[in-house]
Structure formats: structure tokens, C-alpha cells
Design a protein around this motif. Structure first.
Motif, PDB file in Angstrom:
ATOM      1  N   GLU A 128       8.162   3.513  -5.819  1.00  0.00           N
ATOM      2  CA  GLU A 128       7.846   4.122  -7.110  1.00  0.00           C
ATOM      3  C   GLU A 128       6.413   4.647  -7.172  1.00  0.00           C
ATOM      4  OE1 GLU A 128       8.901   1.272 -10.083  1.00  0.00           O
ATOM      5  OE2 GLU A 128      10.947   1.128  -9.335  1.00  0.00           O
ATOM      6  N   LYS A 129       5.628   4.398  -6.118  1.00  0.00           N
ATOM      7  CA  LYS A 129       4.251   4.891  -6.069  1.00  0.00           C
ATOM      8  C   LYS A 129       4.255   6.318  -5.542  1.00  0.00           C
ATOM      9  CE  LYS A 129       1.795   1.458  -7.508  1.00  0.00           C
ATOM     10  NZ  LYS A 129       1.117   1.575  -8.770  1.00  0.00           N
ATOM     11  N   ILE A 130       3.660   7.203  -6.281  1.00  0.00           N
ATOM     12  CA  ILE A 130       3.601   8.604  -5.876  1.00  0.00           C
ATOM     13  C   ILE A 130       2.371   8.808  -5.002  1.00  0.00           C
ATOM     14  CG2 ILE A 130       3.358  10.961  -6.749  1.00  0.00           C
ATOM     15  CD1 ILE A 130       4.776   9.990  -9.296  1.00  0.00           C
ATOM     16  N   ASN A 131       2.515   9.670  -4.012  1.00  0.00           N
ATOM     17  CA  ASN A 131       1.416  10.032  -3.114  1.00  0.00           C
ATOM     18  C   ASN A 131       0.912   8.881  -2.244  1.00  0.00           C
ATOM     19  OD1 ASN A 131       1.403  12.695  -4.073  1.00  0.00           O
ATOM     20  ND2 ASN A 131       0.074  12.139  -5.768  1.00  0.00           N
ATOM     21  N   THR A 132       1.809   8.016  -1.834  1.00  0.00           N
ATOM     22  CA  THR A 132       1.426   6.973  -0.893  1.00  0.00           C
ATOM     23  C   THR A 132       1.238   7.628   0.465  1.00  0.00           C
ATOM     24  OG1 THR A 132       2.709   5.357  -2.127  1.00  0.00           O
ATOM     25  CG2 THR A 132       2.085   4.765   0.118  1.00  0.00           C
ATOM     26  N   LYS A 133       0.124   7.370   1.085  1.00  0.00           N
ATOM     27  CA  LYS A 133      -0.224   7.973   2.370  1.00  0.00           C
ATOM     28  C   LYS A 133      -0.079   6.950   3.491  1.00  0.00           C
ATOM     29  CE  LYS A 133      -1.828  11.786   0.443  1.00  0.00           C
ATOM     30  NZ  LYS A 133      -0.769  12.559  -0.080  1.00  0.00           N
ATOM     31  N   LEU A 134       0.002   7.458   4.709  1.00  0.00           N
ATOM     32  CA  LEU A 134       0.106   6.598   5.879  1.00  0.00           C
ATOM     33  C   LEU A 134      -1.069   5.630   5.958  1.00  0.00           C
ATOM     34  CD1 LEU A 134       1.499   5.759   8.500  1.00  0.00           C
ATOM     35  CD2 LEU A 134       0.281   7.610   9.643  1.00  0.00           C
ATOM     36  N   LYS A 135      -2.275   6.111   5.652  1.00  0.00           N
ATOM     37  CA  LYS A 135      -3.462   5.248   5.728  1.00  0.00           C
ATOM     38  C   LYS A 135      -3.344   4.064   4.771  1.00  0.00           C
ATOM     39  CE  LYS A 135      -6.479   7.652   2.469  1.00  0.00           C
ATOM     40  NZ  LYS A 135      -6.653   6.598   1.513  1.00  0.00           N
ATOM     41  N   ASP A 136      -2.651   4.248   3.639  1.00  0.00           N
ATOM     42  CA  ASP A 136      -2.428   3.152   2.699  1.00  0.00           C
ATOM     43  C   ASP A 136      -1.534   2.082   3.319  1.00  0.00           C
ATOM     44  OD1 ASP A 136      -3.873   4.501   0.665  1.00  0.00           O
ATOM     45  OD2 ASP A 136      -2.067   5.567   0.033  1.00  0.00           O
ATOM     46  N   LEU A 137      -0.491   2.528   3.984  1.00  0.00           N
ATOM     47  CA  LEU A 137       0.446   1.588   4.597  1.00  0.00           C
ATOM     48  C   LEU A 137      -0.177   0.855   5.782  1.00  0.00           C
ATOM     49  CD1 LEU A 137       3.723   3.687   4.497  1.00  0.00           C
ATOM     50  CD2 LEU A 137       2.848   2.077   2.804  1.00  0.00           C
ATOM     51  N   LEU A 138      -1.067   1.527   6.480  1.00  0.00           N
ATOM     52  CA  LEU A 138      -1.702   0.905   7.652  1.00  0.00           C
ATOM     53  C   LEU A 138      -2.599  -0.271   7.273  1.00  0.00           C
ATOM     54  CD1 LEU A 138      -2.476   4.007   9.884  1.00  0.00           C
ATOM     55  CD2 LEU A 138      -0.588   2.368  10.077  1.00  0.00           C
ATOM     56  N   LEU A 139      -2.961  -0.394   6.000  1.00  0.00           N
ATOM     57  CA  LEU A 139      -3.693  -1.574   5.539  1.00  0.00           C
ATOM     58  C   LEU A 139      -2.908  -2.852   5.840  1.00  0.00           C
ATOM     59  CD1 LEU A 139      -4.849  -0.371   1.984  1.00  0.00           C
ATOM     60  CD2 LEU A 139      -6.322  -0.743   3.986  1.00  0.00           C
TER      61      LEU A 139
END
Length: 110
Positions: free
Chosen positions: A44-55
């Protein structure tokens, strides 16, 4: 953070405004989830980027080394850019499928 526990897994959804804030909150509460199969739902989060997931990469690896599954749900991420050490899928159905496949691999000794 919204926490939903089922018989097979714990589902976590951010109620924070950013992935960074959710990550900090998750890190402080992580010890409560040891031994549980985790699904983190960012669908449901808009504009989630790969760098966010890599955290979550290090925690994902640590969690899996302890014999439990760790899956992120996120739409719109190029699957080819994601490291193999982290499971990212677009739906809850696929996340549950990953949990089942991980269980089979553990049973087979992989």
C-alpha cells in the motif's frame, strides 16, 4: 506498525509515513519476532524504491539463517534488480507461497 499474527506467519504493515521510519521501528522490535516467519507488506506504500527494501537485507539474511522465512511484499520493483538474499513478491498470496517453499527447502536440508 500494524501487526497481524496467524498460525503460520506474522504480517507487519507500516503505519509510518516512510519506509525509513518503519525500518527504525522494526529494528527496535525485531527481537520480539525471532523464531517467527515474517511477511512485511509494503503493497500500500506508493513509490517504494529498491533502496528502501535493501534496508532489510541484513535482517532478512539473519532471519533466514535462524531457520525462519522473511518476505517483503512490494509492487512495482524490478525483480531482476533484487539480490537473491531477499525475497520480494508483489502479493500476499505469493508471499505465503514463498513461506511454503522455504519450509520444503528446510525439510530437505537446503
Amino acid at each position: 506498525m500494524i501487526i497481524t499474527k496467524t498460525e503460520k506467519y506474522t504480517l507487519l504493515k507500516p503505519d509510518e509515513n516512510s519506509i525509513d521510519l518503519f525500518f527504525e521501528s522494526f529494528k527496535t522490535k525485531y527481537s520480539k519476532f525471532e523464531g517467527e516467519h515474517l511477511i512485511l507488506d509494503f503493497s500500500e506504500k506508493i513509490n517504494t524504491k529498491l533502496k528502501d527494501l535493501l534496508l532489510f537485507l541484513e535482517l532478512s539474511s539473519q532471519h533466514r539463517e535462524n531457520g525462519t522465512s522473511f518476505v517483503l511484499i512490494c509492487k512495482g520493483i524490478d525483480i531482476d534488480e533484487i539480490p537473491e538474499e531477499i525475497n520480494v513478491v508483489p502479493t500476499i498470496t505469493e508471499a505465503v507461497d514463498i513461506l511454503e517453499m522455504d519450509a520444503i527447502e528446510r525439510d530437505l536440508g537446503f
